[in-house]
Scaffold this motif. Structure first.
Motif, PDB file in Angstrom:
ATOM      1  N   GLN A 154       0.802  -1.211   0.000  1.00 41.38           N
ATOM      2  CA  GLN A 154       0.000   0.000   0.000  1.00 41.38           C
ATOM      3  C   GLN A 154       0.846   1.277   0.000  1.00 41.38           C
ATOM      4  N   ARG A 157       1.937   1.911  -3.528  1.00 45.48           N
ATOM      5  CA  ARG A 157       0.834   2.390  -4.362  1.00 45.48           C
ATOM      6  C   ARG A 157       0.585   3.883  -4.125  1.00 45.48           C
ATOM      7  N   ASP A 161       1.139   6.960  -6.830  1.00 46.72           N
ATOM      8  CA  ASP A 161      -0.012   7.811  -7.133  1.00 46.72           C
ATOM      9  C   ASP A 161       0.294   9.286  -6.885  1.00 46.72           C
ATOM     10  N   LEU A 207       1.446  -3.720  -9.215  1.00 44.24           N
ATOM     11  CA  LEU A 207       1.179  -2.283  -9.197  1.00 44.24           C
ATOM     12  C   LEU A 207       0.673  -1.808 -10.552  1.00 44.24           C
ATOM     13  N   GLN A 210      -1.574   1.290 -10.575  1.00 42.76           N
ATOM     14  CA  GLN A 210      -0.852   2.538 -10.344  1.00 42.76           C
ATOM     15  C   GLN A 210      -0.145   2.995 -11.618  1.00 42.76           C
TER      16      GLN A 210
END
Length: 234
Positions: A154, A157, A161, A207, A210
């Motif tokens: 997480q 990610r 982002d 990922l 993303q």
């Protein structure tokens, strides 16, 4: 009509940026000299035509990269984001790629928590390295790593982002590097030559969402801020 945009990056920084990306791309030895020549041609013609790419096939050192991009800077962090993207493009994060990224991260004086989290996906690529190489010690044989969509990723990610696009050369590279949709297993052929074999990225790349989001932001930047026709990337 294409508008004039002011890039926050100097030509020296862009040159170092792309040398760093190609250093990561070739780290696991999957690109032979002919393929390197093809990729260099793409970069010269489509990505940064004003850049001197004579030394593109020479890996950039961590010290050179830090001298150009600065230490603990937004520019350095954005470079590292794109370098991670390159390492994950084929859905396999190799121990060799991880070693290069860790060296870059250290030289750029960036927080390595994201790279540490990403190592849950590390695979042993079989390349010869020193027995004391930390990445080799943590690498898993294919099929033995934890579930790639673990919550451990997480932070990675969220970090990916957080990248904003401010340069058309970087945006074009992202649009070319990331496919417009999850591809089936296929060979990528450019100028009549096979460049690389890509497995189904949406299944192998933890990922992938993303990367697709990053591609969308790059497209939006080119279309809305640069005024460029993005249909060739769609």
């Amino acid at each position: 009509m294409t508008s004039i945009t002011q890039s926050p990056y100097t030509q020296e920084q862009i040159t170092a940026w792309f040398r760093g990306l190609f250093t990561v791309a070739w780290a696991d030895g999957h690109f032979d000299p002919e393929e390197q020549e093809i990729l260099a041609q793409i970069a010269q013609e489509d990505l940064a035509p004003d850049t001197d790419w004579q030394a593109l096939d020479e890996p950039i050192t961590s010290e050179e990269l830090a001298a150009a991009l600065g230490k603990n800077t937004t520019t350095a962090e954005n470079f590292l984001r794109t370098a991670v993207m390159v390492a994950l493009a084929d859905g396999v994060y190799s121990a060799t790629e991880a070693s290069v990224l860790q060296q870059f991260c250290k030289a750029l004086e960036l927080n390595n928590d994201v790279l540490d989290a990403l190592e849950i996906t590390l695979f042993d690529d079989g390349q010869k390295r020193e027995p004391s190489d930390p990445a080799l010690e943590r690498a898993q044989k294919p099929g033995n790593s934890p579930h790639p969509h673990s919550d451990v990723l997480q932070p990675v990610r969220h970090w990916l982002d957080g990248m904003d696009i401010h340069d058309p050369r970087v945006a074009r590279f992202i649009c070319k590097m990331i496919p417009s949709q999850c591809p089936f297993e296929r060979d990528v052929v450019l100028f009549g030559r096979k460049v690389v074999h890509i497995p189904p990225m949406c299944k192998l790349n933890p990922l992938y969402e993303q990367l697709v989001g990053l591609r969308f932001r790059a497209l939006s930047y080119l279309a809305d801020e640069v005024g460029e026709d993005v249909s060739p990337y769609c």
